[in-house]
Design a protein around this motif. Sequence first.
Motif, PDB file in Angstrom:
ATOM      1  N   VAL A 131       0.858  -1.183   0.000  1.00 58.82           N
ATOM      2  CA  VAL A 131       0.000   0.000   0.000  1.00 58.82           C
ATOM      3  C   VAL A 131       0.893   1.231   0.000  1.00 58.82           C
ATOM      4  O   VAL A 131       2.091   1.159   0.307  1.00 58.82           O
ATOM      5  N   LEU A 132       0.303   2.355  -0.330  1.00 57.68           N
ATOM      6  CA  LEU A 132       1.022   3.624  -0.311  1.00 57.68           C
ATOM      7  C   LEU A 132       0.363   4.538   0.710  1.00 57.68           C
ATOM      8  O   LEU A 132      -0.863   4.674   0.712  1.00 57.68           O
ATOM      9  N   LEU A 133       1.170   5.130   1.576  1.00 60.51           N
ATOM     10  CA  LEU A 133       0.681   6.155   2.492  1.00 60.51           C
ATOM     11  C   LEU A 133       1.004   7.506   1.870  1.00 60.51           C
ATOM     12  O   LEU A 133       2.154   7.769   1.525  1.00 60.51           O
ATOM     13  N   ARG A 134      -0.003   8.345   1.718  1.00 60.61           N
ATOM     14  CA  ARG A 134       0.169   9.679   1.134  1.00 60.61           C
ATOM     15  C   ARG A 134      -0.126  10.709   2.226  1.00 60.61           C
ATOM     16  O   ARG A 134      -1.249  10.816   2.694  1.00 60.61           O
ATOM     17  N   LEU A 135       0.922  11.422   2.649  1.00 58.95           N
ATOM     18  CA  LEU A 135       0.782  12.451   3.682  1.00 58.95           C
ATOM     19  C   LEU A 135       0.614  13.811   3.005  1.00 58.95           C
ATOM     20  O   LEU A 135       1.562  14.335   2.410  1.00 58.95           O
ATOM     21  N   ARG A 136      -0.581  14.352   3.068  1.00 61.91           N
ATOM     22  CA  ARG A 136      -0.859  15.692   2.540  1.00 61.91           C
ATOM     23  C   ARG A 136      -0.390  16.696   3.593  1.00 61.91           C
ATOM     24  O   ARG A 136      -0.831  16.666   4.738  1.00 61.91           O
ATOM     25  N   ILE A 137       0.549  17.547   3.231  1.00 62.69           N
ATOM     26  CA  ILE A 137       1.172  18.483   4.170  1.00 62.69           C
ATOM     27  C   ILE A 137       0.241  19.671   4.414  1.00 62.69           C
ATOM     28  O   ILE A 137      -0.105  20.400   3.489  1.00 62.69           O
ATOM     29  N   ASP A 138      -0.166  19.842   5.680  1.00 63.48           N
ATOM     30  CA  ASP A 138      -1.030  20.963   6.070  1.00 63.48           C
ATOM     31  C   ASP A 138      -0.233  22.103   6.696  1.00 63.48           C
ATOM     32  O   ASP A 138      -0.593  23.264   6.566  1.00 63.48           O
ATOM     33  N   ARG A 139       0.814  21.751   7.438  1.00 63.79           N
ATOM     34  CA  ARG A 139       1.656  22.772   8.078  1.00 63.79           C
ATOM     35  C   ARG A 139       3.036  22.187   8.333  1.00 63.79           C
ATOM     36  O   ARG A 139       3.224  20.975   8.278  1.00 63.79           O
ATOM     37  N   TRP A 140       3.971  23.078   8.620  1.00 67.87           N
ATOM     38  CA  TRP A 140       5.350  22.653   8.855  1.00 67.87           C
ATOM     39  C   TRP A 140       6.043  23.671   9.735  1.00 67.87           C
ATOM     40  O   TRP A 140       5.647  24.835   9.805  1.00 67.87           O
ATOM     41  N   GLY A 141       7.077  23.190  10.395  1.00 66.56           N
ATOM     42  CA  GLY A 141       7.889  24.060  11.232  1.00 66.56           C
ATOM     43  C   GLY A 141       9.060  24.593  10.431  1.00 66.56           C
ATOM     44  O   GLY A 141       9.182  24.344   9.225  1.00 66.56           O
ATOM     45  N   PRO A 142       9.941  25.257  11.089  1.00 64.36           N
ATOM     46  CA  PRO A 142      11.138  25.743  10.391  1.00 64.36           C
ATOM     47  C   PRO A 142      12.086  24.580  10.085  1.00 64.36           C
ATOM     48  O   PRO A 142      12.017  23.524  10.713  1.00 64.36           O
ATOM     49  N   ILE A 143      12.952  24.788   9.126  1.00 61.09           N
ATOM     50  CA  ILE A 143      14.041  23.849   8.884  1.00 61.09           C
ATOM     51  C   ILE A 143      15.064  24.128   9.982  1.00 61.09           C
ATOM     52  O   ILE A 143      15.511  25.266  10.146  1.00 61.09           O
ATOM     53  N   SER A 144      15.372  23.107  10.747  1.00 64.98           N
ATOM     54  CA  SER A 144      16.182  23.292  11.952  1.00 64.98           C
ATOM     55  C   SER A 144      17.510  22.562  11.855  1.00 64.98           C
ATOM     56  O   SER A 144      17.649  21.581  11.136  1.00 64.98           O
ATOM     57  N   ARG A 145      18.452  23.064  12.611  1.00 68.80           N
ATOM     58  CA  ARG A 145      19.752  22.416  12.768  1.00 68.80           C
ATOM     59  C   ARG A 145      20.133  22.548  14.235  1.00 68.80           C
ATOM     60  O   ARG A 145      20.021  23.621  14.818  1.00 68.80           O
ATOM     61  N   GLY A 146      20.561  21.459  14.816  1.00 61.15           N
ATOM     62  CA  GLY A 146      21.004  21.498  16.200  1.00 61.15           C
ATOM     63  C   GLY A 146      22.362  22.165  16.314  1.00 61.15           C
ATOM     64  O   GLY A 146      23.014  22.473  15.324  1.00 61.15           O
TER      65      GLY A 146
END
Length: 159
Positions: A131-146
């Motif tokens: 099967v395929l899981l399709r995640l529709r992106i509704d929101r996102w955080g910043p691109i982060s680096r530790g």
Amino acid sequence: MSPTAARDVSVDRVGLLDFVRPRHRGILVTTRRDGAPQLSPVTMGVDTAGDIVVSTYPERAKTRNARRDPRASMCVLSDEFNGEWVQVDGTITVVDQPAAVEELVEYFRCISGEHPDWDEYREAMRRQEKVLLRLRIDRWGPISRGGFPARLLAPADEG
């Protein structure tokens, strides 16, 4: 090696997809029946619609959880452990056989390019009942680096 400063970079959807597209390692978070999080390390890609896609089996916990509660998050990781990452949140659609076959072809292409024998690949996906899981992106955080808080680094050390 100089220490690096932690950072967060806010991006629009185009910037997000540009960041995610070349990365294929993620941690998918779905919700168990009791409300606890279920974390699954996955290989993932971005399809032509801009959704995150994951190939899996119907009996896996992530699939069962997504059918019951489609809300999910993905932590998209860089290849290096200390690399940049981003969290995206959205809703999952489970694509079952037989419709999944052609979507699994697109999944393969977005991660690995062309397959030497597409008929063989399609037959394997049918036989394995993938099967395929399709995640529709509704929101996102910043691109982060530790890293270290900038306040702890000398001005010449900031990276």
